[in-house]
Scaffold this active site. Structure first.
Site, short mmCIF file in Angstrom:
data_model
loop_
_atom_site.label_atom_id
_atom_site.label_comp_id
_atom_site.label_asym_id
_atom_site.label_seq_id
_atom_site.Cartn_x
_atom_site.Cartn_y
_atom_site.Cartn_z
N THR A 36 -116.58 -38.60 73.39
CA THR A 36 -116.35 -40.03 73.56
C THR A 36 -115.80 -40.22 74.97
OG1 THR A 36 -114.02 -39.95 72.91
CG2 THR A 36 -115.65 -40.18 71.13
N THR A 123 -99.42 -36.91 63.61
CA THR A 123 -98.53 -37.52 64.61
C THR A 123 -97.23 -38.04 63.99
OG1 THR A 123 -98.32 -39.43 66.10
CG2 THR A 123 -99.87 -39.67 64.30
N ASP A 124 -96.19 -38.07 64.80
CA ASP A 124 -94.90 -38.64 64.35
C ASP A 124 -95.00 -40.13 64.09
OD1 ASP A 124 -95.06 -39.58 66.98
OD2 ASP A 124 -93.09 -38.85 67.60
N GLU A 125 -96.07 -40.78 64.63
CA GLU A 125 -96.19 -42.23 64.46
C GLU A 125 -96.34 -42.64 63.01
OE1 GLU A 125 -98.46 -44.72 66.87
OE2 GLU A 125 -98.07 -43.61 68.72
N TYR A 147 -103.96 -47.50 64.60
CA TYR A 147 -104.08 -46.06 64.88
C TYR A 147 -103.22 -45.25 63.93
CZ TYR A 147 -102.69 -41.60 66.91
OH TYR A 147 -102.37 -40.27 67.07
N LYS A 151 -104.14 -42.55 60.90
CA LYS A 151 -103.66 -41.15 60.88
C LYS A 151 -102.89 -40.87 59.58
CE LYS A 151 -103.81 -38.40 63.76
NZ LYS A 151 -104.79 -37.31 64.01
N ARG A 211 -89.40 -42.54 73.29
CA ARG A 211 -90.34 -41.53 72.79
C ARG A 211 -89.70 -40.15 72.97
NH1 ARG A 211 -91.93 -45.58 71.02
NH2 ARG A 211 -94.04 -46.45 70.97
N ASN A 246 -88.46 -45.49 78.03
CA ASN A 246 -89.61 -45.63 78.94
C ASN A 246 -89.19 -45.93 80.38
OD1 ASN A 246 -91.38 -45.16 76.86
ND2 ASN A 246 -91.76 -47.33 76.45
P1 NAD Z 1 -107.72 -37.32 73.09
O1 NAD Z 1 -108.01 -38.78 72.92
O2 NAD Z 1 -107.36 -36.81 74.44
O3 NAD Z 1 -108.99 -36.46 72.59
C1 NAD Z 1 -109.66 -36.74 71.40
C2 NAD Z 1 -110.93 -35.91 71.38
O4 NAD Z 1 -111.62 -36.16 70.14
C3 NAD Z 1 -111.91 -36.26 72.51
O5 NAD Z 1 -112.38 -35.09 73.12
C4 NAD Z 1 -113.04 -37.00 71.80
O6 NAD Z 1 -114.29 -36.85 72.43
C5 NAD Z 1 -113.01 -36.35 70.42
N1 NAD Z 1 -113.58 -37.18 69.38
C6 NAD Z 1 -113.28 -38.49 69.11
N2 NAD Z 1 -114.04 -38.94 68.08
C7 NAD Z 1 -114.80 -37.90 67.67
C8 NAD Z 1 -115.76 -37.73 66.64
N3 NAD Z 1 -116.09 -38.74 65.82
N4 NAD Z 1 -116.35 -36.52 66.49
C9 NAD Z 1 -116.02 -35.48 67.32
N5 NAD Z 1 -115.14 -35.59 68.33
C10 NAD Z 1 -114.52 -36.78 68.51
O7 NAD Z 1 -106.61 -36.98 72.03
P2 NAD Z 1 -105.28 -36.08 72.10
O8 NAD Z 1 -104.20 -36.88 72.73
O9 NAD Z 1 -105.64 -34.76 72.65
O10 NAD Z 1 -104.93 -35.95 70.55
C11 NAD Z 1 -105.50 -34.89 69.76
C12 NAD Z 1 -104.97 -35.02 68.35
O11 NAD Z 1 -103.54 -34.93 68.37
C13 NAD Z 1 -105.30 -36.35 67.67
O12 NAD Z 1 -105.56 -36.09 66.31
C14 NAD Z 1 -104.02 -37.16 67.82
O13 NAD Z 1 -103.89 -38.12 66.78
C15 NAD Z 1 -102.97 -36.07 67.73
N6 NAD Z 1 -101.70 -36.33 68.42
C16 NAD Z 1 -101.67 -36.64 69.75
C17 NAD Z 1 -100.44 -36.81 70.38
C18 NAD Z 1 -100.33 -37.13 71.85
O14 NAD Z 1 -99.23 -37.39 72.33
N7 NAD Z 1 -101.42 -37.09 72.61
C19 NAD Z 1 -99.24 -36.66 69.66
C20 NAD Z 1 -99.31 -36.36 68.28
C21 NAD Z 1 -100.55 -36.19 67.69
O1 DAU Z 2 -96.05 -40.25 69.17
C1 DAU Z 2 -97.29 -39.59 69.19
C2 DAU Z 2 -98.34 -40.54 69.73
O2 DAU Z 2 -98.07 -40.68 71.11
C3 DAU Z 2 -99.76 -40.06 69.50
O3 DAU Z 2 -100.02 -39.99 68.13
C4 DAU Z 2 -100.75 -41.02 70.17
O4 DAU Z 2 -102.07 -40.52 70.06
C5 DAU Z 2 -100.40 -41.12 71.64
O5 DAU Z 2 -101.23 -42.09 72.26
C6 DAU Z 2 -98.92 -41.53 71.81
O6 DAU Z 2 -98.70 -42.91 71.38
P1 DAU Z 2 -97.73 -43.89 72.19
O7 DAU Z 2 -98.13 -45.28 71.89
O8 DAU Z 2 -96.31 -43.50 72.01
O9 DAU Z 2 -98.16 -43.44 73.69
P2 DAU Z 2 -98.51 -44.32 75.00
O10 DAU Z 2 -98.63 -43.35 76.11
O11 DAU Z 2 -99.61 -45.29 74.78
O12 DAU Z 2 -97.16 -45.15 75.20
C7 DAU Z 2 -95.91 -44.49 75.34
C8 DAU Z 2 -94.83 -45.56 75.54
O13 DAU Z 2 -95.05 -46.20 76.81
C9 DAU Z 2 -94.88 -46.67 74.49
O14 DAU Z 2 -93.57 -47.09 74.19
C10 DAU Z 2 -95.64 -47.79 75.20
C11 DAU Z 2 -95.25 -47.61 76.65
N1 DAU Z 2 -96.29 -48.02 77.62
C12 DAU Z 2 -97.53 -47.51 77.48
C13 DAU Z 2 -98.54 -47.85 78.35
C14 DAU Z 2 -99.94 -47.27 78.20
C15 DAU Z 2 -95.97 -48.89 78.68
O15 DAU Z 2 -94.82 -49.35 78.80
N2 DAU Z 2 -96.97 -49.22 79.54
C16 DAU Z 2 -98.24 -48.75 79.42
O16 DAU Z 2 -99.10 -49.11 80.26
#
Ligand code: NAD
Ligand code: DAU
Length: 332
Positions: A36, A123-125, A147, A151, A211, A246
């Site tokens: 994606t 996720t912790d969310e 989202y 999850k 966070r 933040n």
């Molecule tokens: P990301 O958005 O960077 O990557 C997601 C990947 O999934 C991409 O490579 C995308 O191409 C693939 N994908 C999406 N839809 C798909 C489908 N239908 N089939 C196959 N592939 C598909 O995500 P991330 O931040 O690396 O998160 C990975 C996992 O960890 C997720 O499950 C997310 O909920 C979880 N998570 C993320 C965070 C964070 O802070 N990033 C924290 C806690 C949990």
């Molecule tokens: O807690 C785990 C989660 O963390 C994962 O499950 C999600 O996939 C990941 O996207 C992330 O979610 P958050 O919403 O916490 O992350 P984000 O980076 O979008 O935002 C972090 C904090 O920063 C949140 O309080 C919103 C704030 N923010 C975010 C953006 C993108 C801003 O203030 N400005 C911004 O432009």
């Protein structure tokens, strides 16, 4: 161990694939990813030639394909997801399709092919916003945005497959990750790359949301530990024990880049914005996990990575991401 990783071309996925190939010379990895907007083959260019690594472009909702891939592996590490909260607030169809139906498709295939370990990355969310204290694994789920609701649904389905079908499921729930290869829609890479370009940093609301930041390589090590040593049917929180407001985080990024605080631009708050997440990680500490990276050094290393990898993020910000970015941060 032969592992099927879903979503391995994303941020955590690509760091995890690289971690497994380096840490376990006897292991092999099949990476199933739909590519994606968030998936990027560049994230794993350095391991492409490794005979233990195979990339398959495909959708986790494709039951035939996932059954075929699972027939050849021992374990599944399921990370594929739609992951950006703001995007889910604009429209949640893809979040339900991938995060719920996709997880269901994988669980069904795992049951049919008798997979011996199914690790679902959560996720912790899902615990929702906490005004005080830290969430434990069996606390009630209270997601606030599409989202996190999708999850939570995925976690509950995975648990149900353990309870009803005895599919050997384990679930990890981590706090906010940061590090190399994170798509610049998330706050840390967005703010680093904007600051490098002297563009405004759009800080939501009063900037005081909290966070708990976890370096991505620590999350990968923890997921790997749960994969090998976690107990069937159990959930493991993975926190960084590092809560930051933040606005404090934003100032730290600007300081590391030598950029002025005048780049901080308060904007309207995210609807349903969770105030604070916090995890009790005692259970995974009991498995022996400790984060190996201190936050200040890991944040500095992350800033350096983006500074030295403009060739990675410039095409993203000027291409597909740009239309979304322009809409999201249009002047209000
Ligand atoms: P990301 O958005 O960077 O990557 C997601 C990947 O999934 C991409 O490579 C995308 O191409 C693939 N994908 C999406 N839809 C798909 C489908 N239908 N089939 C196959 N592939 C598909 O995500 P991330 O931040 O690396 O998160 C990975 C996992 O960890 C997720 O499950 C997310 O909920 C979880 N998570 C993320 C965070 C964070 O802070 N990033 C924290 C806690 C949990
Ligand atoms: O807690 C785990 C989660 O963390 C994962 O499950 C999600 O996939 C990941 O996207 C992330 O979610 P958050 O919403 O916490 O992350 P984000 O980076 O979008 O935002 C972090 C904090 O920063 C949140 O309080 C919103 C704030 N923010 C975010 C953006 C993108 C801003 O203030 N400005 C911004 O432009």
């Amino acid at each position: 161990m032969k592992i099927l990783v879903t979503g391995g071309a994303g941020f955590i996925g690509s760091n995890f694939v690289r971690h497994v190939l380096a840490a376990h010379p006897e292991d092999s990895v099949v990476n199933l990813d739909k590519l994606t907007y968030a998936g990027n083959p560049e994230n794993l260019r350095d391991v492409e030639q490794d005979a233990r690594y195979r990339f398959v472009k495909g959708d986790i909702c494709d039951g035939t394909l996932v059954r075929e891939l699972m027939a050849g592996v021992d374990a599944v590490v399921h990370m594929a997801a739609e992951t950006h909260v703001d995007k889910s607030n604009l429209g949640a169809d893809e979040f339900l399709r991938t995060n719920v139906t996709g997880t269901f498709t994988l669980l069904e295939a795992a049951r049919e092919t008798r997979i011996t370990r199914f690790l679902a990355v959560g996720t912790d969310e899902v615990y929702g916003s906490l005004s005080r204290g830290a969430a434990r694994e069996l606390d009630p789920l209270n997601p606030s945005n599409p989202y996190s609701a999708s999850k939570a649904a995925a976690d509950l389905l995975a648990r149900a497959y353990w309870t009803t079908h005895r599919l050997p499921v384990v679930i990890t729930r981590s706090s906010n990750n940061f590090g190399p290869y994170q798509y610049p829609e998330k706050v840390i890479p967005l703010f680093i790359t904007n600051a490098i370009e002297d563009r405004p940093l759009p800080l939501y609301g009063d900037g005081r949301n909290v966070r708990d930041w976890l370096y991505v390589l620590d999350n990968c090590a923890a997921i790997d530990l749960v994969l090998r040593r976690g107990k069937d049917g159990e959930i493991y929180n993975i926190g960084g024990d590092n809560e930051v407001e933040n606005v404090v985080l934003t100032r730290q990024i600007l300081r590391l880049l030598g950029k002025p605080e005048s780049l901080i631009t308060p904007v309207a708050d995210r609807p349903g914005h969770d105030r604070r997440y916090a995890l009790d990680s005692a259970k995974i500490r009991g498995l022996g996990f400790r984060p190996a990276h201190a936050f200040p050094a890991a944040l500095a290393a992350t800033v350096d990575w983006y500074r030295h990898h403009e060739a990675w993020w410039q095409p993203i910000k000027s291409g597909a991401f740009k239309a979304y970015y322009d809409r999201q941060y249009a002047p209000r």
